[in-house]
Design an enzyme around this catalytic site. Structure first.
Site, PDB file in Angstrom:
ATOM      1  N   GLU A  84     -25.587 -55.132  -5.227  1.00 46.81           N
ATOM      2  CA  GLU A  84     -25.553 -54.991  -3.764  1.00 46.81           C
ATOM      3  C   GLU A  84     -26.287 -56.116  -3.038  1.00 46.81           C
ATOM      4  O   GLU A  84     -25.878 -56.554  -1.966  1.00 46.81           O
ATOM      5  CB  GLU A  84     -26.171 -53.645  -3.346  1.00 46.81           C
ATOM      6  CG  GLU A  84     -25.359 -52.421  -3.732  1.00 46.81           C
ATOM      7  CD  GLU A  84     -25.696 -51.850  -5.109  1.00 46.81           C
ATOM      8  OE1 GLU A  84     -26.299 -52.569  -5.938  1.00 46.81           O
ATOM      9  OE2 GLU A  84     -25.338 -50.687  -5.354  1.00 46.81           O
ATOM     10  N   ALA A 104     -18.913 -49.102  -4.325  1.00 49.06           N
ATOM     11  CA  ALA A 104     -18.401 -48.606  -3.042  1.00 49.06           C
ATOM     12  C   ALA A 104     -17.424 -49.634  -2.485  1.00 49.06           C
ATOM     13  O   ALA A 104     -17.497 -50.824  -2.805  1.00 49.06           O
ATOM     14  CB  ALA A 104     -19.566 -48.398  -2.077  1.00 49.06           C
ATOM     15  N   GLU A 129     -24.181 -46.774 -10.403  1.00 45.83           N
ATOM     16  CA  GLU A 129     -24.967 -45.614  -9.948  1.00 45.83           C
ATOM     17  C   GLU A 129     -24.294 -44.302 -10.344  1.00 45.83           C
ATOM     18  O   GLU A 129     -24.958 -43.356 -10.774  1.00 45.83           O
ATOM     19  CB  GLU A 129     -25.172 -45.706  -8.430  1.00 45.83           C
ATOM     20  CG  GLU A 129     -26.111 -46.860  -8.069  1.00 45.83           C
ATOM     21  CD  GLU A 129     -26.131 -47.175  -6.579  1.00 45.83           C
ATOM     22  OE1 GLU A 129     -25.081 -47.589  -6.052  1.00 45.83           O
ATOM     23  OE2 GLU A 129     -27.177 -46.991  -5.948  1.00 45.83           O
ATOM     24  N   GLY A 158     -22.284 -49.139  -6.748  1.00 42.92           N
ATOM     25  CA  GLY A 158     -22.059 -47.695  -6.825  1.00 42.92           C
ATOM     26  C   GLY A 158     -21.397 -47.262  -8.123  1.00 42.92           C
ATOM     27  O   GLY A 158     -21.568 -46.122  -8.568  1.00 42.92           O
TER      28      GLY A 158
HETATM   29  N1  CAA Z   1     -14.654 -52.864  -2.893  1.00 43.36           N
HETATM   30  C1  CAA Z   1     -13.395 -53.142  -2.487  1.00 43.36           C
HETATM   31  N2  CAA Z   1     -12.579 -53.971  -3.149  1.00 43.36           N
HETATM   32  C2  CAA Z   1     -13.068 -54.557  -4.259  1.00 43.36           C
HETATM   33  C3  CAA Z   1     -14.365 -54.315  -4.735  1.00 43.36           C
HETATM   34  C4  CAA Z   1     -15.174 -53.418  -4.007  1.00 43.36           C
HETATM   35  N3  CAA Z   1     -16.406 -53.068  -4.391  1.00 43.36           N
HETATM   36  N4  CAA Z   1     -14.566 -55.066  -5.848  1.00 43.36           N
HETATM   37  C5  CAA Z   1     -13.420 -55.737  -6.059  1.00 43.36           C
HETATM   38  N5  CAA Z   1     -12.510 -55.441  -5.110  1.00 43.36           N
HETATM   39  C6  CAA Z   1     -11.150 -55.950  -4.962  1.00 43.36           C
HETATM   40  C7  CAA Z   1     -11.161 -57.420  -4.567  1.00 43.36           C
HETATM   41  O1  CAA Z   1     -11.365 -57.563  -3.170  1.00 43.36           O
HETATM   42  C8  CAA Z   1      -9.771 -57.844  -5.011  1.00 43.36           C
HETATM   43  O2  CAA Z   1      -8.834 -57.357  -4.076  1.00 43.36           O
HETATM   44  P1  CAA Z   1      -7.745 -58.382  -3.434  1.00 43.36           P
HETATM   45  O3  CAA Z   1      -6.874 -58.754  -4.597  1.00 43.36           O
HETATM   46  O4  CAA Z   1      -7.064 -57.553  -2.411  1.00 43.36           O
HETATM   47  O5  CAA Z   1      -8.529 -59.536  -2.896  1.00 43.36           O
HETATM   48  C9  CAA Z   1      -9.574 -57.022  -6.292  1.00 43.36           C
HETATM   49  O6  CAA Z   1     -10.505 -55.941  -6.225  1.00 43.36           O
HETATM   50  C10 CAA Z   1      -9.900 -57.810  -7.571  1.00 43.36           C
HETATM   51  O7  CAA Z   1     -11.220 -58.328  -7.444  1.00 43.36           O
HETATM   52  P2  CAA Z   1     -11.557 -59.920  -7.581  1.00 43.36           P
HETATM   53  O8  CAA Z   1     -10.377 -60.742  -7.193  1.00 43.36           O
HETATM   54  O9  CAA Z   1     -12.845 -60.156  -6.882  1.00 43.36           O
HETATM   55  O10 CAA Z   1     -11.741 -60.002  -9.165  1.00 43.36           O
HETATM   56  P3  CAA Z   1     -12.642 -61.033  -9.964  1.00 43.36           P
HETATM   57  O11 CAA Z   1     -12.288 -60.861 -11.379  1.00 43.36           O
HETATM   58  O12 CAA Z   1     -12.545 -62.389  -9.377  1.00 43.36           O
HETATM   59  O13 CAA Z   1     -14.152 -60.535  -9.730  1.00 43.36           O
HETATM   60  C11 CAA Z   1     -15.914 -58.880  -9.605  1.00 43.36           C
HETATM   61  C12 CAA Z   1     -14.555 -59.283 -10.244  1.00 43.36           C
HETATM   62  C13 CAA Z   1     -17.025 -59.795 -10.120  1.00 43.36           C
HETATM   63  C14 CAA Z   1     -16.201 -57.453 -10.063  1.00 43.36           C
HETATM   64  C15 CAA Z   1     -15.816 -58.964  -8.071  1.00 43.36           C
HETATM   65  O14 CAA Z   1     -14.660 -58.272  -7.635  1.00 43.36           O
HETATM   66  C16 CAA Z   1     -16.996 -58.385  -7.333  1.00 43.36           C
HETATM   67  O15 CAA Z   1     -18.052 -58.993  -7.301  1.00 43.36           O
HETATM   68  N6  CAA Z   1     -16.842 -57.179  -6.716  1.00 43.36           N
HETATM   69  C17 CAA Z   1     -17.859 -56.593  -5.908  1.00 43.36           C
HETATM   70  C18 CAA Z   1     -18.878 -55.878  -6.749  1.00 43.36           C
HETATM   71  C19 CAA Z   1     -20.002 -55.352  -5.872  1.00 43.36           C
HETATM   72  O16 CAA Z   1     -20.748 -56.085  -5.269  1.00 43.36           O
HETATM   73  N7  CAA Z   1     -20.151 -54.011  -5.836  1.00 43.36           N
HETATM   74  C20 CAA Z   1     -21.132 -53.367  -5.021  1.00 43.36           C
HETATM   75  C21 CAA Z   1     -20.471 -52.753  -3.819  1.00 43.36           C
HETATM   76  S1  CAA Z   1     -21.636 -52.176  -2.657  1.00 43.36           S
HETATM   77  C22 CAA Z   1     -22.111 -50.675  -3.243  1.00 43.36           C
HETATM   78  O17 CAA Z   1     -21.632 -50.199  -4.253  1.00 43.36           O
HETATM   79  C23 CAA Z   1     -23.179 -50.015  -2.430  1.00 43.36           C
HETATM   80  C24 CAA Z   1     -23.755 -48.815  -3.030  1.00 43.36           C
HETATM   81  O18 CAA Z   1     -24.827 -48.791  -3.565  1.00 43.36           O
HETATM   82  C25 CAA Z   1     -23.020 -47.577  -2.993  1.00 43.36           C
END
Ligand code: CAA
Length: 260
Positions: free
Chosen positions: A134, A66, A114, A111
């Site tokens: 998450e 998400a 999921e 998500g």
């Molecule tokens: N939402 C919005 N933007 C996201 C995103 C997300 N879930 N995941 C990554 N991005 C964006 C980053 O903010 C970044 O954007 P900017 O360049 O504008 O800063 C771009 O994508 C590239 O990401 P990173 O620079 O972070 O890339 P990385 O290679 O350093 O790391 C990663 C990769 C480990 C996947 C890291 O991006 C990360 O941890 N992302 C979040 C993953 C996460 O926690 N997902 C769960 C979301 S909550 C959810 O899903 C709730 C639910 O149950 C529905």
């Protein structure tokens, strides 16, 4: 159909939905979810489509979940809406009367995982990585992760993944039963396509009924599930495709199924 955040293609009985927001690692915004739901509606009504592939654009991610940036200042009511939105998408995939293959080309997190777990089959590139991450941002899975992951891998491993938020590689996910198969990265798209084409050649009614029985049987007792299976067996046995399958077997040729 005019899509901005997904790529939607159909050929040879296979519909492919590609999440196309690679700059945000294909994170699911409300608009992405709405576009996928529209594509699924089209697939539902198109009898030429027999199989669906859901994948992500680029090499890096299937989907990082998400949209975290939309969570700033989120209150309980908004969070409930977000949860309902993902639930709707996951149920649309699960209840679609055609098989859906999640093609995990990279990260499938939160998500993203999921949604992938709501698909029927998961093929991962050897470079794919998965996790219910998450907890790392102070949240819990909200699109069915506590339930579907537990059903896939059992309580012990589900708790490990959900409570630690750790990211696992594709081979570990295969070993746990989260993905069906892992494919070398350079052959990934080709292998997924062939997998989908093989599924598209199966008898559509048999595939539809088998998918529904496996999904529904999880939530009811064994005897009720067996009764459902019996009725489904009768329905599938009444199709022209069964006669074609038996005839093809006897004539030592490949069957040509029509979905009737
Ligand atoms: N939402 C919005 N933007 C996201 C995103 C997300 N879930 N995941 C990554 N991005 C964006 C980053 O903010 C970044 O954007 P900017 O360049 O504008 O800063 C771009 O994508 C590239 O990401 P990173 O620079 O972070 O890339 P990385 O290679 O350093 O790391 C990663 C990769 C480990 C996947 C890291 O991006 C990360 O941890 N992302 C979040 C993953 C996460 O926690 N997902 C769960 C979301 S909550 C959810 O899903 C709730 C639910 O149950 C529905």
């Amino acid at each position: 159909m005019d899509f901005k955040l997904i790529i939607y293609e159909k050929s040879d009985g296979v519909a492919t939905i590609t999440l196309n927001r690679p700059e945000a690692l294909n994170a699911f915004s409300k608009d992405v979810v709405e576009e996928v739901l529209l594509a699924l509606e089209d697939i539902k009504n198109d009898e030429n489509v027999r199989v669906v592939i859901l994948t992500g654009a680029g090499e890096k991610a299937f989907s990082a979940g998400a949209d975290i940036k939309a969570m700033i200042g989120m209150n309980a009511l908004k969070a409930r809406e977000l949860s309902l939105m993902g639930e709707k998408l996951c149920l649309a995939l699960e209840n679609l009367e055609k098989p859906v293959v999640a093609a995990l080309n990279g990260y499938a997190l939160g998500g993203g995982l999921e949604v992938a777990m709501s698909c029927d089959l998961r093929v991962a590139s050897e470079t794919a990585k998965m996790g219910q991450t998450e907890i790392n941002i102070g949240l819990i899975p909200g699109w069915g992760g506590t339930q579907r992951l537990t059903r896939l891998v059992g309580k012990t491993k589900a708790k490990e993944l959900v409570l630690t938020g750790k990211i696992i590689d594709a081979k570990t996910a295969e070993h746990l039963g989260i993905v069906n198969m892992v494919v070398p990265a350079d052959k990934f798209r080709e292998a997924v396509r062939q997998f989908a084409l093989d599924l598209a050649a199966k008898a559509p009614v048999a595939v539809k009924v088998a998918k529904a029985l496996i999904n529904k049987g999880e939530d009811i007792g064994l005897e009720s599930a067996l009764a459902l299976e019996r009725e489904g067996f009768g329905v599938v046995a009444s199709t022209e495709d069964l006669q074609e399958g038996v005839k093809a077997f006897m004539e030592k040729r490949k069957p040509l199924f029509k979905g009737k």
